[in-house]
Scaffold this active site. Structure first.
Site, PDB file in Angstrom:
ATOM      1  N   ASN A 269       0.820  -1.208   0.000  1.00  0.00           N
ATOM      2  CA  ASN A 269       0.000   0.000   0.000  1.00  0.00           C
ATOM      3  C   ASN A 269       0.859   1.266   0.000  1.00  0.00           C
ATOM      4  O   ASN A 269       0.365   2.371   0.189  1.00  0.00           O
ATOM      5  CB  ASN A 269      -0.954   0.013   1.205  1.00  0.00           C
ATOM      6  CG  ASN A 269      -2.218  -0.788   0.927  1.00  0.00           C
ATOM      7  OD1 ASN A 269      -2.541  -1.069  -0.219  1.00  0.00           O
ATOM      8  ND2 ASN A 269      -2.925  -1.149   1.980  1.00  0.00           N
ATOM      9  N   HIS A 271       2.865   2.489   2.132  1.00  0.00           N
ATOM     10  CA  HIS A 271       3.160   3.190   3.379  1.00  0.00           C
ATOM     11  C   HIS A 271       3.856   2.209   4.318  1.00  0.00           C
ATOM     12  O   HIS A 271       3.986   1.023   4.008  1.00  0.00           O
ATOM     13  CB  HIS A 271       1.903   3.815   4.003  1.00  0.00           C
ATOM     14  CG  HIS A 271       0.789   2.856   4.288  1.00  0.00           C
ATOM     15  ND1 HIS A 271      -0.528   3.228   4.340  1.00  0.00           N
ATOM     16  CD2 HIS A 271       0.798   1.518   4.523  1.00  0.00           C
ATOM     17  CE1 HIS A 271      -1.269   2.171   4.606  1.00  0.00           C
ATOM     18  NE2 HIS A 271      -0.502   1.128   4.731  1.00  0.00           N
ATOM     19  N   CYS A 306       2.048   6.486   7.835  1.00  0.00           N
ATOM     20  CA  CYS A 306       3.401   7.041   7.852  1.00  0.00           C
ATOM     21  C   CYS A 306       4.060   6.707   6.525  1.00  0.00           C
ATOM     22  O   CYS A 306       4.012   5.566   6.065  1.00  0.00           O
ATOM     23  CB  CYS A 306       4.160   6.416   9.023  1.00  0.00           C
ATOM     24  SG  CYS A 306       5.909   6.747   9.082  1.00  0.00           S
TER      25      CYS A 306
END
Lengths: 392, 392
Positions: A269, A271, A306
């Site tokens: 994804n 991240h 993040c």
């Protein structure tokens, strides 16, 4: 990006399982204008690049190289011999048999918490894989991909009674349920295959995020229609009132600053994978404590994703008061395997051994003006029992 | 420590494989003075602690909890349904089927080099597991444990033609051969199960180290007698003259200092696992290069083990002259899958795409007076082909 893999997959035939492993090989013949020998992947890729007409002239119809290699099912499968998985719970739960691998254990041969979390993720995805709902994203269904949605975890709770050891055969059960109007709960149980003893249990809550805007989304009706037939009302962990995790500030006892996500920390994804967060959290606890204690439970509340360019700070704070009064401890105790030895206090596992130690955690992104929370956490620990050869 | 697990393992019966998975559960009854119900692991551990007579009164004779949970075979097995492994090559090679897991791939869904190295380690250990020679150490045979010996890797070479993708089914073959008088060679091949195409090949050299003195050892006769019947003369990589890897000094272009081994980097031999070294090496290469290139080959020469208290420095230096003249490049080219597309230069993979880029690497321990080499390395890279959806 999941959106880049939005084409449904059509197979000439679904897999059959005749009680044994599937040994068929697919002979790849891509380019109808060329010879009929088996091609290399370079040739397949090359053909796809050269001309779109070549890419569609395969004997599999509209299959891409990726589809041939992955073979994601488009119909519900009851058994997957490669994944050693099968559908249970009257057709909606999933069970996978796994062997604890040599690189999933630490120096004392017990599986690490990270390995357990990785196996949770893997079995969850294989559950979706078996359902026939999987698009090519990270567990995203076809309906989710049509709406540019990806799964993000909002809460995860794990309890570990016993750590599996190297070479041990485990059975991991996983299933899903409703969580409010727009969320999904996913639970897991890890059992010893040899003895049937439950080693660990976990529960998690998932919501959907728009992959482009990176904002949380309601669950579209078409997605609800896909996944709600799989929901069951069964819980791996009974927790009446989830404990509130306080937010640490700069007065926290232990602070690890300037953590930098590495390329290898990013998942499909794009991240930082939530399992990596746990590594950062635990690394902030002093070595001396980690050497003599074993994690028995963890609760994680995810607030924000993040990315690879963020600078992360990890804070943690040990509990001052070690009385077992708050919510998590109560629920941990409730779910502990209370053996006759503990109940009767017959000496080999006395009251002192049950004493648990708590830490509160915070990961945050260091911003110029303000910091942004990534995840809050609580961990529970027990003293290692030196008589257990596999406590680590 | 491997020496702590030196007892031979006796099973009441060996595993049987009847064409399907083994579904038996072992009912553990440890304490003969207690009830006959199935006990928890805590009770087993407690019983072992309380009295040695209890520990030997199991229905399995002298089996420890660990032995019951691991079930390491004492006789050669031809098939292991849990590991999806079987003995091949006229009884001495090993083949395992694996599925590329979600956490073994990077953001572009291709398996990372680290994952491949982990799978090499795993299949090597499972090969020894199947042989009936495995003691409870990290691949150590019974004879090695009797002599306090552990395996250490001295050289590893990997070539990757194609990176496996998430969910893909792979077949990994591994076998061993002689290497000089006191060493062992171990080779691997990774193939796509669906197409039979070879994705990667690897070779390695192993020697024995005394676990207590941490000095290299000759191969004792009893160990040679155990393992030499498994040796075959077959090579995954044909390399006539191994390239000499120069030692970098402080003038190296890129330097990453103060790398600190983490608890999670230690393996069952209580030193930093060699796979972690590769992570440190690759992380020293600039992000910009890593984003646009893909590793095609790596050679590692291990010089010294690294413990948890060492401070490590990683140096690397790109080749100035990119002509393909030295040994590694020659051997890489020789082993490349030279497709008709490349041979005929028909446009989709032109000469420019074959250009490879080299880096020289060094990991060393920062000492007060002098630095000590851990490992020297060479990596080869090719430009990512943007048309390949899975280049990473």
């Amino acid at each position: 990006m999941a959106a880049a893999f939005s084409c449904p997959v059509f197979f000439p035939s679904t897999f059959s399982y005749n009680g044994n492993r599937y040994h068929g090989r697919i002979k790849i013949k891509i380019n109808a204008t060329s010879s009929t020998k088996v091609k290399t992947l370079n040739e397949i890729a090359g053909a796809g690049k050269g001309s779109s007409s070549l890419a569609t002239s395969t004997e599999f119809g509209h299959l891409s190289q990726e589809q041939i290699r992955q073979r994601i099912p488009t119909k519900k499968q009851l058994v997957d011999p490669y994944r050693q998985g099968l559908i249970i719970e009257r057709g909606v739960g999933y069970r996978q048999t796994v062997v604890v691998r040599s690189y999933e254990v630490g120096p004392y041969k017990t599986a690490t918490l990270e390995s357990l979390l990785n196996l949770f993720q893997e079995t969850a995805l294989n559950h979706v894989w078996m359902s026939g709902l999987l698009s090519n994203g990270f567990g995203a269904t076809h309906g989710m991909v049509r709406n540019n949605l990806i799964w993000v975890v909002s809460r995860m709770q794990v309890q570990v009674d016993h750590y599996p050891i190297w070479g041990e055969v485990l059975e991991i059960d996983t299933w899903v349920g409703a969580s409010g109007k727009n969320g999904m709960r996913r639970d897991w149980l890890i059992r010893s295959q040899a003895t049937g003893i439950t080693y660990a249990r976990a529960t998690s809550t998932w919501v959907m995020m728009n992959e482009k805007t990176r904002r949380l989304s309601k669950m579209p009706e078409e997605v609800r229609d896909e996944i709600s037939p799989w929901f069951i009302d069964k819980r791996a962990i009974n927790e009446d009132v989830p404990e509130k995790i306080i937010k640490l500030d700069n007065n926290a006892r232990y602070v690890n600053s300037d953590l930098k996500p590495k390329r290898s920390d990013l998942d499909m994804n794009h991240h930082v994978n939530n399992v990596k967060y746990v590594r950062w959290m635990l690394e902030t606890i002093p070595d001396k404590f980690l050497e003599s204690h074993q994690l028995s439970g963890i609760v994680l509340e995810y607030r924000r994703e993040c990315g690879s360019s963020d600078r992360v700070q990890s804070l943690c704070q040990p509990d001052e008061d070690e009385t077992l009064t708050n919510g998590v401890e109560q629920s941990l105790l409730k779910n502990m395997v209370l053996t006759p030895g503990i109940m009767e206090g017959n000496g080999y596992l006395g009251p002192l051994d049950v004493k648990s130690y708590g830490y509160t955690h915070l990961l945050q992104i260091k911003g110029d003006s303000k910091n942004e929370e990534i995840v809050r956490g609580r961990t529970r620990w027990r003293k290692k029992l030196s008589t257990l050869p596999y406590s680590s």
